[in-house]
Write an enzyme that holds these catalytic residues in place. Sequence first.
Site, mmCIF file in Angstrom:
data_model
loop_
_atom_site.group_PDB
_atom_site.id
_atom_site.type_symbol
_atom_site.label_atom_id
_atom_site.label_comp_id
_atom_site.label_asym_id
_atom_site.label_seq_id
_atom_site.Cartn_x
_atom_site.Cartn_y
_atom_site.Cartn_z
ATOM 1 C CD GLU A 197 5.777 102.043 121.770
ATOM 2 O OE1 GLU A 197 6.520 101.160 122.267
ATOM 3 O OE2 GLU A 197 6.204 103.117 121.321
ATOM 4 C CD GLU A 226 7.477 103.033 126.834
ATOM 5 O OE1 GLU A 226 6.621 103.799 127.339
ATOM 6 O OE2 GLU A 226 7.169 102.039 126.164
#
Length: 696
Positions: A105, A125
């Site tokens: 990210e 995640e």
Amino acid sequence: MSADYQVHGSVAVITLNNPPVNGLGHATRTAAVEGIRRANDDAAVKAIVLTGAGKAFSGGADIKEFNSPKALAEPTLHTLIRVAEDSAKPMVAAIHSVCMGGGLELALGCNYRVALPGAQIALPEVKLGLLPGAGGTQRLPRVLGLEKALNMIVSGTPALSETLAGSALFDEVFPAGTDLVKAAVAFAEKVADVRPLPKVRDRKVDYPNHEAFLQFSRNTVKAVAGPFPAPLECVETVAASVTKKFEDGLKFERERFLHLIQTPESKSLRHAFFAEREASKIPDVPSDTPTRTIARAAVIGAGTMGGGIAMNFANAGIPVTILETKQEALEKGLATIRKNYESTLKKGKLTQEKFDQRMALIGGTLDYHDIAQADIVVEAVFEDMGVKEAVFRKLDSVMKPGAILASNTSTLDVDRIAAFTQRPQDVIGTHFFSPANVMKLLEIVRGKETGKDVLATTMALSKKLKKTGVVSGVCDGFIGNRMIEQYSRQAGFLLEEGCLPEQVDKAIEKFGFAMGPFRMIDMAGNDISWAIRKRRYIEKPEVAYSKTADLLCEMGRFGQKTGGGWYDYKAGDRKAYPSQLVNDMIVRHSADIGVERRKISDQEIVERLVYALVNEGALILEEGIAQRASDIDMVYLTGYGFPLFRGGPMFYADTVGLPNVLASVERFAKGRHGEAWKPAPLLVKLAAEGKGFNSR
Ligand code: NAI
């Protein structure tokens, strides 16, 4: 300092430095933000390279900070990404080895990304019941396209950097062997003056007819997600990258992330994630304890367990010799191993080359001298102390000094077994689960004289064999089977009081267990537990059992292997069909013992089975048989099919609230066979203190 700062000509190089994988903990984030600001303030710097020291670009969030206020302290990961994205000077992420989660990210917040081949790229995640919460769901589709990004985010599976070359994720993937920092600096110099700065957020996700694709994805994901909400939430947030403006998509992602983090499913997955790491730690055996080399192994007994155990060694590349008493038994065992590997080969899950390699690693013998030089020997002979005694006396006399002598016993006293030898420090229990080549759990039974190096070696070996090693002290049944006995006893009493096997199995399977107690025992064989009960009737006459299981065995119904057990089975079909014969026997037995059958709710079934585990688990914890509550959870998640989304029996009890668990236990204690429900003192104590097993 957890990020280094250097200037190479006109390019600043910020190197994340937080071993082992440059987790983006508070200090690292702070240092990275400072580095970006410093580079922006320095007139001599025209561009910035962001990379990672050592073994990773960045593995993402720092797991040491999970659940701590530090994770939310400024600068947060969001802030760091914003600072990178708002940098007035171009930022180049130089990616290698590992770039996952928050690390990816962050890279997506940079203007450019260059990489070495072989780097693992992932947003994993979902595996913790979450979704990428720092812009990943909005930025990845903008560089990879909707379909590819969705697949990566929903599965959490890593992709190698070179397979993503040519997409907008990477501006360049260098040839293997390139000096990454040097090449990234050269790249940065080349783009230093390009304006406007390219930003992922400004890109559009083009996907003609995206609604049809998204609907298709929702349907497919729903079908495989089971009880977990995260995969579907991933689809919805990725959908927002097409249907919403970037800022609105980010807001939506944040909202769904904050929702998921509170769900019991995500809490359970995170608990299991940490529990697995904790389980390998033994408080009085430090991680630098010297270990013994395991280069050759031996297994005694080529039966159900011995064969599977030998396959584990071969799968890990360790040569193994199986010893039997008779040629016939040996050949039968080796043939079963071959058949197992052949079936994997046929399914395409093993190459011919690997098949040949593994078979070549497995040998057989009838002579103890052929195994004398093994570094570890695992005994898997009949569950009989006399047989074990003979084997261990023999091992003591032939095995080389320093060899580890392990027993796969499921119930016998490892200290007594150790006492048959002159080297009790080398004796340990390695309790594999059936089928041993498949099941992840390995209970490592620590005898009172087991050497610390033997424990450390066995724990390291469990990792090599791809098992989850959990340490147990010596007691009848160790952690797992001692608890399951209480569960099985309750299942038996439920039959006497009004249930039929199918109702019990269905209720606990609805709760999430892979298989109910009666289907499970039909698979394992009712004769095995019959033999154990017969021993218990003599050793512990005060413990009550339902006689239904004995009556079943007296009917010759041992389970699938005899074509019938609690259920009927058809040849070539593992499906369980309710058996009128057995159900009649159960109802008759209730009448014979004068118990009036009543309607029992699914809730009572689940509470009696699960709280029986919890109450015994509390005793096990208190006695120090288990090192920690999460170890018990690991045993049940990896060895007994306890539902992962509930995190294990002790974690589940914590989520129900111990006062509530205790209230049910006390209620059951007033009922039939109430003596089985004496509340464990630890349960009473923790309930009174408002604590949980996992937060003592
Ligand atoms: P099994 O009956 O399938 O195999 C035992 C094998 O040991 C037979 O092939 C037999 O010929 C051989 N054997 C007997 N005495 C021997 C001796 N003196 N020397 C060499 N070989 C000898 O039994 P299974 O199920 O494999 O169990 C073995 C051990 O593993 C037992 O201690 C059992 O409690 C334990 N265990 C069994 C599990 C299961 O699900 N079957 C699960 C976990 C542990």
